[in-house]
Scaffold this active site. Structure first.
Site, short mmCIF file in Angstrom:
data_model
loop_
_atom_site.label_atom_id
_atom_site.label_comp_id
_atom_site.label_asym_id
_atom_site.label_seq_id
_atom_site.Cartn_x
_atom_site.Cartn_y
_atom_site.Cartn_z
N GLY A 130 0.59 2.40 13.49
CA GLY A 130 -0.75 2.12 12.93
C GLY A 130 -1.32 3.33 12.21
CE1 TYR A 131 1.09 7.49 12.62
CE2 TYR A 131 1.90 8.56 10.65
CZ TYR A 131 1.82 8.50 12.01
OH TYR A 131 2.47 9.44 12.77
CB SER A 132 -1.31 2.28 5.99
OG SER A 132 -0.17 3.05 5.76
CB SER A 164 6.62 -2.54 9.66
OG SER A 164 6.38 -2.01 8.39
CD GLU A 247 13.62 7.01 10.39
OE1 GLU A 247 14.66 6.43 10.06
OE2 GLU A 247 12.49 6.59 10.14
C1 LIG Z 1 7.73 -1.97 3.27
C2 LIG Z 1 6.53 -1.16 3.74
C3 LIG Z 1 6.36 -0.96 5.10
C4 LIG Z 1 5.24 -0.23 5.56
N1 LIG Z 1 5.08 -0.08 6.92
C5 LIG Z 1 4.00 0.58 7.39
C6 LIG Z 1 3.78 0.69 8.81
O1 LIG Z 1 4.56 0.17 9.62
N2 LIG Z 1 2.69 1.35 9.24
C7 LIG Z 1 1.82 1.95 8.37
O2 LIG Z 1 0.88 2.59 8.82
N3 LIG Z 1 1.97 1.82 7.01
C8 LIG Z 1 3.04 1.15 6.51
N4 LIG Z 1 3.20 1.00 5.14
C9 LIG Z 1 2.15 1.49 4.23
C10 LIG Z 1 2.55 2.67 3.38
O3 LIG Z 1 2.60 3.85 4.13
C11 LIG Z 1 1.50 2.75 2.24
O4 LIG Z 1 1.67 1.59 1.45
C12 LIG Z 1 1.69 3.97 1.38
O5 LIG Z 1 1.33 5.14 2.10
C13 LIG Z 1 0.83 3.91 0.10
O6 LIG Z 1 -0.50 3.63 0.42
P1 LIG Z 1 -1.30 2.42 -0.26
O7 LIG Z 1 -0.46 1.19 -0.20
O8 LIG Z 1 -2.66 2.40 0.36
O9 LIG Z 1 -1.43 2.81 -1.81
P2 LIG Z 1 -2.44 3.87 -2.43
O10 LIG Z 1 -2.39 5.14 -1.67
O11 LIG Z 1 -3.77 3.21 -2.60
O12 LIG Z 1 -1.81 4.10 -3.86
C14 LIG Z 1 -1.97 3.17 -4.95
C15 LIG Z 1 -1.27 3.77 -6.17
O13 LIG Z 1 -1.94 5.01 -6.52
C16 LIG Z 1 -0.99 6.06 -6.55
N5 LIG Z 1 -1.60 7.30 -6.05
C17 LIG Z 1 -2.31 7.44 -4.89
N6 LIG Z 1 -2.71 8.73 -4.76
C18 LIG Z 1 -2.22 9.39 -5.84
C19 LIG Z 1 -2.31 10.75 -6.27
N7 LIG Z 1 -2.94 11.67 -5.53
N8 LIG Z 1 -1.69 11.08 -7.44
C20 LIG Z 1 -1.01 10.15 -8.17
N9 LIG Z 1 -0.93 8.84 -7.82
C21 LIG Z 1 -1.52 8.48 -6.67
C22 LIG Z 1 0.13 5.62 -5.61
O14 LIG Z 1 1.35 6.27 -5.93
C23 LIG Z 1 0.19 4.13 -5.89
O15 LIG Z 1 0.94 3.87 -7.06
C24 LIG Z 1 4.29 0.30 4.65
C25 LIG Z 1 4.46 0.06 3.27
C26 LIG Z 1 5.55 -0.67 2.82
C27 LIG Z 1 5.68 -0.91 1.34
#
Ligand SMILES: Cc1cc2nc3c(=O)[nH]c(=O)nc-3n(C[C@H](O)[C@H](O)[C@H](O)COP(=O)(O)OP(=O)(O)OC[C@H]3O[C@@H](n4cnc5c(N)ncnc54)[C@H](O)[C@@H]3O)c2cc1C
Length: 416
Positions: A130-132, A164, A247
């Site tokens: 539970g991070y995001s 996930s 990992e």
């Molecule tokens: C298959 C999958 C499994 C996952 N499983 C987990 C899980 O089990 N638990 C959990 O906690 N999270 C999980 N996540 C979440 C994942 O960690 C986040 O999706 C990821 O950190 C990106 O955050 P966001 O989706 O909020 O996008 P955002 O951070 O909102 O980004 C949106 C866009 O803006 C860009 N962006 C953001 N900041 C910047 C910057 N400073 N400079 C340039 N571009 C930028 C990003 O690259 C992206 O293109 C999972 C994601 C996926 C796809």
């Protein structure tokens, strides 16, 4: 870069190979060759055998059910399992066995270790991460889920997203804000929270690949015991970062093996669709093959540093960026080879929701078209490509830091 393994790990490798030769049926081609039901049945039974053999807890101390072996033994084990096309546990073990157990071993109290490690190993407790949050992904320190102490319990309110496997987990490790007066990174704690309670609601949703994998997790007065904070109150950011590094070494060893098997399937796919004499397709396949070879060398470089005890540095950003961007290209190529057939998924889809399909996969249009969609997510999870490029620009190329929000703006963002 030093790519030789010491004799004691080669002896161990021979033992793993002997185990695999004995445990796997004759003609075994990899779990990908089994149909979906058979593959799940195999995976569950296989996990049990790995536990019995001590392979799931190889590096843990003996008093928690481990064997006290080195990280390099673990890498050798992972290499051999990947080569044989068998999994290291079930999908949710990524969060329990790999992430949380290693984090507890480093940061947990004696009581936390004795209580949780045996249950993670036996599979009695499954975990999710539970991070995001909706407004805290790349910028994780903006997280707003909060926890307050009431008597001998934490009371948690807020929301997580993209969690996930939460729909089949028993517990979640949660980053929550526990001190609003501290700076963004300081006032966060790492809490262990049971999911089966009235204050928690888990809402699954589908990925574009059709797989049911993700969830939103809502906390509305959820509770957990006061002593289920890992690494100390308000110290969760440091704990969270160390978990993300766990990992890296294993992936450096196994990615090239899995991606190599995928290129071999791609060559077979080109033959099957009569594209193996097409000069452009041949050139693109050769490009994929070279990229995987470079990935192998990058992996050795990471492993060398990791085994010398170096903390994961910017080279792990190179590796993450490299394999995830590469994987979008190789799956694009598979779709081009299949043409319109790629739009009609037939056959067994991959069991995995990360990376490549499993070794032995039947090269079906369902396998490639689903993997094509999954590949897009590889450029997002565990740090997006843009974020990796920022890290490389700043830490490797020495370019100026990107503008950060002012302290006032950050204080406003941290409000609930
Ligand atoms: C298959 C999958 C499994 C996952 N499983 C987990 C899980 O089990 N638990 C959990 O906690 N999270 C999980 N996540 C979440 C994942 O960690 C986040 O999706 C990821 O950190 C990106 O955050 P966001 O989706 O909020 O996008 P955002 O951070 O909102 O980004 C949106 C866009 O803006 C860009 N962006 C953001 N900041 C910047 C910057 N400073 N400079 C340039 N571009 C930028 C990003 O690259 C992206 O293109 C999972 C994601 C996926 C796809």
């Amino acid at each position: 870069m030093d790519i030789s393994y010491p004799p004691e790990t080669e002896t161990f490798r021979a033992g793993v190979r002997a185990f695999l030769a004995d445990a796997l049926p004759p003609g075994w081609r990899g779990i990908g060759a089994l149909d979906e039901d058979a593959a799940w049945a195999f995976a569950r039974d296989w996990r049990r055998r790995l536990v019995e053999r001590g392979y799931l807890s190889l590096t843990w101390p003996e008093r928690y059910g481990g064997h006290g072996l080195s990280k390099l033994h673990q890498v050798v084990l992972m290499e051999e399992l990947a080569r044989a096309g068998v999994p290291f546990g079930l999908p949710q073990d990524t969060f329990g066995v790999k992430m949380l157990a290693n984090t507890l071993l480093r940061w947990g109290t004696e009581e936390q270790k004795s209580r949780f490690l045996p249950r993670i190993l036996s599979g009695e407790d499954t975990w999710c991460q539970g991070y995001s949050e909706p407004d805290a992904g790349s910028d994780l320190a903006s997280l707003k889920t909060r926890a307050a102490l009431e008597g001998d319990e934490w009371v948690i309110d807020g929301q997580k997203v993209w969690t996930s496997g939460a729909h089949h987990s028993d517990w979640i490790f949660v980053l929550a804000r526990t001190n609003r007066d501290a700076s963004r990174h300081r006032g966060i704690s790492f809490l262990l929270v049971p999911l089966d309670q009235p204050g928690v609601e888990v809402r699954p949703f589908r990925m574009m690949s059709g797989q049911l994998h993700f969830n939103e997790v809502f906390f509305d007065g959820a509770r957990t015991r006061a002593d289920l904070v890992v690494g100390g109150v308000d110290n969760g950011w440091t704990v969270a970062q160390s978990l993300l590094g766990v990992e890296r070494g294993e992936e450096a060893a196994t990615n090239p093996i899995l991606f190599r098997a995928e290129v071999e399937r791609l060559v077979e796919l080109a033959r099957r669709y009569g594209k193996d004499q097409d000069p452009v397709i041949r050139q693109r396949i050769a490009w994929c093959w070279s990229k995987v070879e470079i990935m192998r060398c990058l992996g050795y470089r990471i492993l060398t540093g990791w085994l010398k005890g170096a903390e994961p540095g910017p080279e792990s950003s190179i590796a993450k960026l490299y394999w995830s961007e590469y994987h979008t290209e190789v799956t694009d190529l598979a779709m081009d080879i299949m043409g319109l057939h790629g739009q009609v998924p037939v056959g067994r889809p991959p069991l995995r929701t990360y990376r490549t399909d499993d070794p032995g996969a039947a090269n079906s249009s369902a396998s490639w078209s689903t993997t094509y969609l999954i590949a897009r997510s590889g450029t997002i999870y565990a740090g997006t490509s843009q974020v990796q490029r920022n890290i490389l620009a700043e830490k490797v190329l020495g370019l100026p830091r990107e503008p950060r929000a002012s302290a006032d703006q950050e204080a406003v963002r941290a409000q609930p």
